[in-house]
Scaffold this motif. Structure first.
Motif, PDB file in Angstrom:
ATOM      1  N   ILE A 117      54.523  23.752   9.705  1.00 28.29           N
ATOM      2  CA  ILE A 117      53.681  24.308   8.971  1.00 28.29           C
ATOM      3  C   ILE A 117      52.537  23.471   8.225  1.00 28.29           C
ATOM      4  CG2 ILE A 117      53.376  25.044   6.112  1.00 28.29           C
ATOM      5  CD1 ILE A 117      56.948  25.433   6.088  1.00 28.29           C
ATOM      6  N   ALA A 118      52.331  21.671   8.670  1.00 27.97           N
ATOM      7  CA  ALA A 118      51.536  21.408   8.506  1.00 27.97           C
ATOM      8  C   ALA A 118      50.883  21.473   9.532  1.00 27.97           C
ATOM      9  CB  ALA A 118      52.263  19.261   7.894  1.00 27.97           C
ATOM     10  N   GLY A 119      51.318  21.247  10.894  1.00 30.87           N
ATOM     11  CA  GLY A 119      50.338  20.872  11.545  1.00 30.87           C
ATOM     12  C   GLY A 119      50.444  19.581  12.721  1.00 30.87           C
ATOM     13  N   LEU A 120      51.578  19.006  11.944  1.00 37.39           N
ATOM     14  CA  LEU A 120      52.082  17.781  12.792  1.00 37.39           C
ATOM     15  C   LEU A 120      53.125  17.855  13.689  1.00 37.39           C
ATOM     16  CD1 LEU A 120      52.896  15.552   9.134  1.00 37.39           C
ATOM     17  CD2 LEU A 120      50.875  15.749  10.715  1.00 37.39           C
ATOM     18  N   GLU A 121      53.399  19.500  14.484  1.00 35.68           N
ATOM     19  CA  GLU A 121      54.217  19.337  15.431  1.00 35.68           C
ATOM     20  C   GLU A 121      53.464  20.698  15.861  1.00 35.68           C
ATOM     21  OE1 GLU A 121      56.062  17.553  16.773  1.00 35.68           O
ATOM     22  OE2 GLU A 121      56.734  16.306  15.475  1.00 35.68           O
ATOM     23  N   THR A 122      54.235  21.029  16.891  1.00 38.61           N
ATOM     24  CA  THR A 122      52.925  22.011  17.864  1.00 38.61           C
ATOM     25  C   THR A 122      54.628  22.849  17.645  1.00 38.61           C
ATOM     26  OG1 THR A 122      51.352  21.421  18.634  1.00 38.61           O
ATOM     27  CG2 THR A 122      51.494  23.543  19.722  1.00 38.61           C
ATOM     28  N   PRO A 123      54.573  24.760  17.685  1.00 42.61           N
ATOM     29  CA  PRO A 123      55.345  25.750  17.972  1.00 42.61           C
ATOM     30  C   PRO A 123      55.700  25.445  19.717  1.00 42.61           C
ATOM     31  CG  PRO A 123      54.327  25.976  16.140  1.00 42.61           C
ATOM     32  CD  PRO A 123      53.395  25.290  17.451  1.00 42.61           C
ATOM     33  N   SER A 124      57.203  25.435  19.928  1.00 45.59           N
ATOM     34  CA  SER A 124      57.410  25.537  21.341  1.00 45.59           C
ATOM     35  C   SER A 124      56.679  27.290  21.768  1.00 45.59           C
ATOM     36  CB  SER A 124      58.629  25.627  21.861  1.00 45.59           C
ATOM     37  OG  SER A 124      58.843  24.069  21.225  1.00 45.59           O
ATOM     38  N   ALA A 125      56.774  28.588  20.362  1.00 53.29           N
ATOM     39  CA  ALA A 125      57.015  29.205  21.256  1.00 53.29           C
ATOM     40  C   ALA A 125      56.936  30.376  20.045  1.00 53.29           C
ATOM     41  CB  ALA A 125      58.423  29.973  22.143  1.00 53.29           C
ATOM     42  N   GLY A 126      56.079  31.413  19.864  1.00 52.91           N
ATOM     43  CA  GLY A 126      56.361  32.242  18.360  1.00 52.91           C
ATOM     44  C   GLY A 126      55.293  31.888  17.587  1.00 52.91           C
ATOM     45  N   THR A 127      54.822  31.974  16.647  1.00 48.78           N
ATOM     46  CA  THR A 127      53.511  32.543  15.199  1.00 48.78           C
ATOM     47  C   THR A 127      54.355  31.815  14.191  1.00 48.78           C
ATOM     48  OG1 THR A 127      53.532  34.531  14.784  1.00 48.78           O
ATOM     49  CG2 THR A 127      52.943  33.939  16.692  1.00 48.78           C
TER      50      THR A 127
END
Length: 250
Positions: A53-63
């Protein structure tokens, strides 16, 4: 006029680290201005979700979308206050103005005004010249919270911020946080292991369990809007905690 709080829409979210599946097919909608706690056993993906949510990690998939993506909308409070030992309380709270390009543009008098206002919100305005070694655990966490508030966030993300505090101090910080949320009406997403803490603070509790951060409970709490200390001993409060505990053990 204060900007609107930030809502969050999560659809089919996946997150993997190497071959480890941490979050799988997660769908959530967090309403703007709400106070939501994320609970569950260790390793169920709570902190990873917060970091996504914070943008400290990037999703592998999805939005994962926010209703506002303005640069100054978000703050993150970690379990460790992470204060700089050689800086005073005031100077620690001032740190975002040195690191954030947008905040740097504010005139010095406005920066000072924001810092003082943030310190007043957490009842530390008379302690601004103290150094971290002179502070109690609760005061250090107040400094961390004040530092998160200087950018007037409309989304506040908190990862077990009171876990290391003694019970009395933790209860005090919970009351102050809930009162602050009622005044500011920002969106708060709060990660905790404590069912008692989540029940006292939240409008809504989301419980994650098992591989892939499966949502096993999503419950709005029928409790008074204002949380007095006496609430902790009421039948309604303890019934909610008991129900959460049973669901966690199931």
């Amino acid at each position: 006029m204060m900007p609107e709080a930030v809502g969050i829409q999560i659809e089919n979210l996946h997150k993997e680290f190497a071959d480890k599946r941490v979050i799988e097919n997660l769908n959530l909608n967090i309403e703007a201005g709400s106070f939501v706690s994320i609970v569950g056993p260790s390793g169920c993906g709570k902190s990873t979700l917060l970091r996504l949510i914070a943008g400290l990690e990037t999703p592998s998939a999805g939005t994962l979308k926010k209703t506002s993506e303005k640069e100054l909308n978000f703050s993150f409070v970690f379990q460790d206050p992470n204060l700089l030992a050689w800086r005073t309380v005031y100077e620690n709270v001032r740190l975002p103005f040195e690191l954030n390009d947008q905040l740097k543009k504010l005139p010095a008098d406005k920066q000072d005004k924001r810092i003082v206002e943030s310190l007043k919100k957490v009842h530390l305005d008379e302690s601004q010249d103290l150094f971290p070694h002179q502070l109690s655990g609760g005061m250090k966490m107040r400094v961390s919270l004040a530092r998160a508030l200087v950018n007037s966030p409309r989304l506040l993300l908190m990862d077990e911020p009171f876990a290391a505090l003694d019970e009395s101090t933790r209860f005090e910080m919970q009351r102050e946080l809930h009162s602050l949320w009622q005044k500011e009406r920002m969106t708060v997403v709060f990660v905790t292991h404590s069912l008692f803490e989540s029940t006292f603070l939240s409008e809504r509790i989301i419980m994650l369990k098992g591989v892939g951060a499966r949502v096993v409970l999503d419950q709005k709490l029928a409790l008074p809007a204002t949380r007095e200390e006496s609430l902790r001993t009421t039948e309604a409060f303890n019934k909610i905690v008991e129900g959460l505990s049973e669901r966690l053990r199931a």
